[in-house]
Design an enzyme around this catalytic site. Structure first.
Site, short mmCIF file in Angstrom:
data_model
loop_
_atom_site.label_atom_id
_atom_site.label_comp_id
_atom_site.label_asym_id
_atom_site.label_seq_id
_atom_site.Cartn_x
_atom_site.Cartn_y
_atom_site.Cartn_z
N CYS A 1 141.18 10.92 5.48
CA CYS A 1 140.21 11.26 6.26
C CYS A 1 140.79 11.33 7.40
CB CYS A 1 139.59 9.64 6.24
SG CYS A 1 140.00 8.05 5.30
N ARG B 1 148.77 7.71 -5.10
CA ARG B 1 148.80 5.97 -4.10
C ARG B 1 149.98 6.26 -5.42
NH1 ARG B 1 143.11 4.72 -2.90
NH2 ARG B 1 142.52 6.48 -1.05
N GLN C 1 139.64 13.05 -4.82
CA GLN C 1 138.60 13.35 -4.48
C GLN C 1 137.29 13.45 -4.02
OE1 GLN C 1 140.47 10.13 -0.87
NE2 GLN C 1 139.90 8.19 -2.57
N ASP D 1 135.69 14.21 -1.60
CA ASP D 1 135.77 13.86 -0.37
C ASP D 1 134.89 13.94 0.67
OD1 ASP D 1 136.59 10.86 0.79
OD2 ASP D 1 138.44 11.66 0.87
N HIS E 1 133.56 13.72 5.32
CA HIS E 1 132.99 12.52 6.46
C HIS E 1 132.50 13.74 7.31
CE1 HIS E 1 137.23 11.89 4.45
NE2 HIS E 1 137.33 10.59 4.09
N LYS F 1 131.38 -1.47 2.98
CA LYS F 1 131.18 -0.23 1.97
C LYS F 1 129.30 -0.44 1.49
CE LYS F 1 134.80 -0.48 -0.09
NZ LYS F 1 135.68 -0.86 -1.38
N HIS G 1 132.00 7.59 5.58
CA HIS G 1 132.88 8.23 4.12
C HIS G 1 132.13 8.25 2.97
CE1 HIS G 1 136.90 6.89 6.45
NE2 HIS G 1 136.05 5.94 7.45
#
Length: 645
Positions: free
Chosen positions: A335, A364, A382, A384, A386, A470, A516
């Site tokens: 992000c 991570r 991910q 992902d 945005h 979320k 997100h």
């Protein structure tokens, strides 16, 4: 008399100092017989706890989650009692209920606790359970508690962090334990137990602290329920993605590469590519633009976003030696990078929403004891994206993302799920950034969107991201365990921290709102749960290799190659097993590898231009022409429908 508010909103008057069990009896004798736990004003208590004032009370049976929690927590006391019977020098630490069962962390000292001890512990637990002892919770002073556990450094550490008035012990039979409460009425309710596993676990999850033995167990009020559970457990083992991934050649791990860093083998890479293409087509139709960002980022990027301050000690470690004053980190999320991509342009309200998508790999640090196949790794990708939008666009965009998640789940067979509305912890606002006003607007948008889409939702406080609430999609696996896959988040805070803006219709600067979202969640976890959900039998369109050709001898390998070329022209992918093995063994190996179709070729097939077809789950379908097989494949492929149709 005091007034009790029940979950349906009705109010019942009872005598002061009545208990939840008295309340249950006032409703029905049947409910009283089955009530094993309760909450008073949201706090889980024993059913014998006096109610001293007007309160909201909820009663729980074995069929309720909180009923199971009390049952399994109480069973952990039985486990600890049985352990001390055989290992009197063992030091107990903590023994909570978990999603399926319970565990107790124990320091066995010089003694080794292993599988050979399981049966005698189970027998002792049932022997003690039959005494039908009640669980009695009572308060003790800090001084008394420290004296009781003077020879147990683990309990002492827990007590040192408590104040007088916060410390309670629970006693049943001849066993007493430091405990906060939430037990069933008596041990006699426990009729069946099973010790499942014993594994190493660090005290309080800290690798620098002593290693303990974590003893896992499960218990039930009926033997049949344990039998059913163990059958499910065997089925779950058969479907374990780690087992299937190895057998099918999907992924592997290497000690030399590093723990928690999966290696995708050719079939796994093909599977990932098909999933990416499936989602990419839907995203393109939904108006997403595709971007790419680096695998590392300057430390200042994550300080701006606030991630470093929140998670620096656990997840953010420098990976490049500072040079000329620069310090870089492996990218733990996408992000902040996407915020910087947004800032490259200058946007007006007419340009919004901007939907930026990326299959972005992030890193991570997970402790080694928490790594688990593909579900807990240190490197994952991910799906992902945005979305940067105006306030007027927020609800529409959020609902469109829900549609996209439903499209993914529907086509891939995920129907057993709940949508978890993850909100702030109302008692610990320091964990979060941003104003109350923005949080309230974000939470309202999520709840409204979920309601409009008629999702089956649960609310969990304290599960929000530090920057926003979320909507998490919790999917159940073959054993009934929940895993978070898709997620959608509303964020008013990162646009502020990165000073993002757009020009509104009033020709003034305004702050966009950021959504997100990741329908898969991570490719690794999604594929793990998909493997277990399908037992490796993927939909035909998704199978990484859709056929395998089995020539009965090397004389027919050239014919097999011709067939493969014809099939690949029609976008049907597969391989040839040209090993010098008997056909029976090749068939058995192909079944283990879950190939949808086996095409067996020998002298007759080569002479007549045919293939003998075996279908997964159906067996021998007989001989047919290659063209006939191609048509059959296309008829059965069941490609996913287009998004939005």
């Amino acid at each position: 008399m005091i007034n009790i508010t029940l979950p349906d909103g009705s109010i019942r008057a009872i005598e002061k100092n009545s208990t939840p069990l008295d309340l249950a009896k006032s409703i029905s004798e049947g409910l009283a017989r089955n009530t094993i736990s309760a909450t008073i004003n949201g706090k889980q208590v024993e059913v014998t706890t006096p109610i001293t004032e007007d309160a909201t009370v909820q009663l729980f049976t074995w069929n309720d989650d909180l009923g199971k929690k009390a049952f399994w927590h109480s069973s952990a006391h039985l486990l600890a009692q049985a352990i001390l019977a055989y290992f009197p020098d063992a030091k107990l630490t903590i023994g909570p209920a978990i999603e399926q069962g319970f565990y107790y962390d124990v320091d066995f000292g010089d003694h080794a606790f292993s599988e050979k001890d399981f049966e005698k512990i189970e027998k002792k637990m049932l022997e003690n359970a039959k005494k039908n002892s009640t669980f009695n919770l009572y308060s003790v002073s800090k001084e008394e508690a420290l004296k009781e556990y003077a020879d147990n450094p683990f309990k002492t550490e827990l007590i040192e962090n408590l104040n007088d008035g916060e410390i309670t012990f629970c006693k049943h039979d001849d066993f007493t334990d430091l405990c906060r409460g939430g037990h069933i009425p008596s041990t006699g309710i426990v009729k069946a137990v099973k010790i499942l596993n014993a594994a190493g676990a660090y005290w309080r999850g800290d690798e620098k602290k002593p290693q303990l033995t974590r003893v896992y167990g499960i218990s039930f009020p009926k033997q049949k329920e344990l039998t059913d559970y163990l059958e499910k457990l065997e089925e779950a083992k058969r479907r374990d993605h780690r087992k299937l991934g190895k057998e099918m050649g999907i992924f592997a791990f290497s000690e030399k590469v590093g723990a928690g860093l999966p290696l995708w083998l050719p079939k796994g890479a093909a599977l990932r590519k098909k999933l990416e293409n499936f989602l990419s087509i839907a995203q393109k139709k939904a108006g997403y633009e595709f971007v790419m960002t680096p695998h590392i980022g300057n430390i200042d990027l994550y300080k701006t976003s606030g991630h470093y301050q929140k998670y620096g000690a656990d997840s953010f470690q420098p990976i490049l030696t500072p040079h000329a004053g620069e310090e870089y980190l492996l990218k733990p999320m996408n992000c902040p990078h996407h915020c910087e991509i947004y800032k490259v342009g200058q946007w007006s309200y007419r340009d919004l929403p901007k939907r930026l998508a990326e299959f972005g790999t992030v890193y991570r640090y997970e402790q080694s004891g928490e790594l688990h196949g593909l579900t807990r790794v240190r490197c994952f990708t991910q799906d992902d994206a945005h979305i940067f939008c105006t306030p007027d666009q927020l609800l529409y965009e959020f609902e469109n993302v829900i549609d996209l998640v439903m499209y993914v789940f529907g086509n891939l067979g995920f129907h057993d799920f709940v949508a978890q509305v993850s909100l702030r912890d109302p008692d610990n606002r320091e964990k979060y950034i941003g104003s109350d006003e923005n949080w309230e607007k974000a939470e309202k948008a999520i709840i409204t969107a979920a309601t409009n889409k008629k999702l089956n939702t649960v609310v969990e406080y304290g599960e929000a991201a530090f920057y926003g609430p979320k909507l998490d999609f919790m999917v159940k696996d073959a054993l009934g365990r929940q895993w978070q896959l898709g997620t959608i988040q509303v964020d008013y805070n990162l646009p502020e921290r990165f000073d993002l803006s757009y020009i509104g219709s009033d020709n003034e600067k305004h702050r966009p709102i950021m959504i997100h979202r990741a329908p898969f969640g991570s490719m690794e976890r999604f594929i793990a749960i998909l493997l277990e959900n399908t037992a490796g039998e993927f939909p035909l369109w998704l199978a990484p290799e859709q056929f395998i050709i089995l020539p009965i001898s090397e004389k027919f390998v050239d014919y097999a190659k011709k067939i493969r070329q014809l099939l690949e022209i029609h976008d049907i992918s597969g391989v040839i097993d040209d090993r010098n093995e008997k056909t029976g063994k090749k068939i058995r190996d192909a079944e283990v590898n879950k190939y949808p179709f086996m095409l067996i070729v020998g002298e007759k097939e080569a002479a007549d231009g045919l293939v003998s077809v075996r279908k997964r789950g159906e067996g021998d379908l007989g001989a047919m022409s290659v063209e006939g097989f191609i048509q059959k494949f296309k008829d059965e492929a069941e490609l996913p429908i287009s998004f939005g149709e």
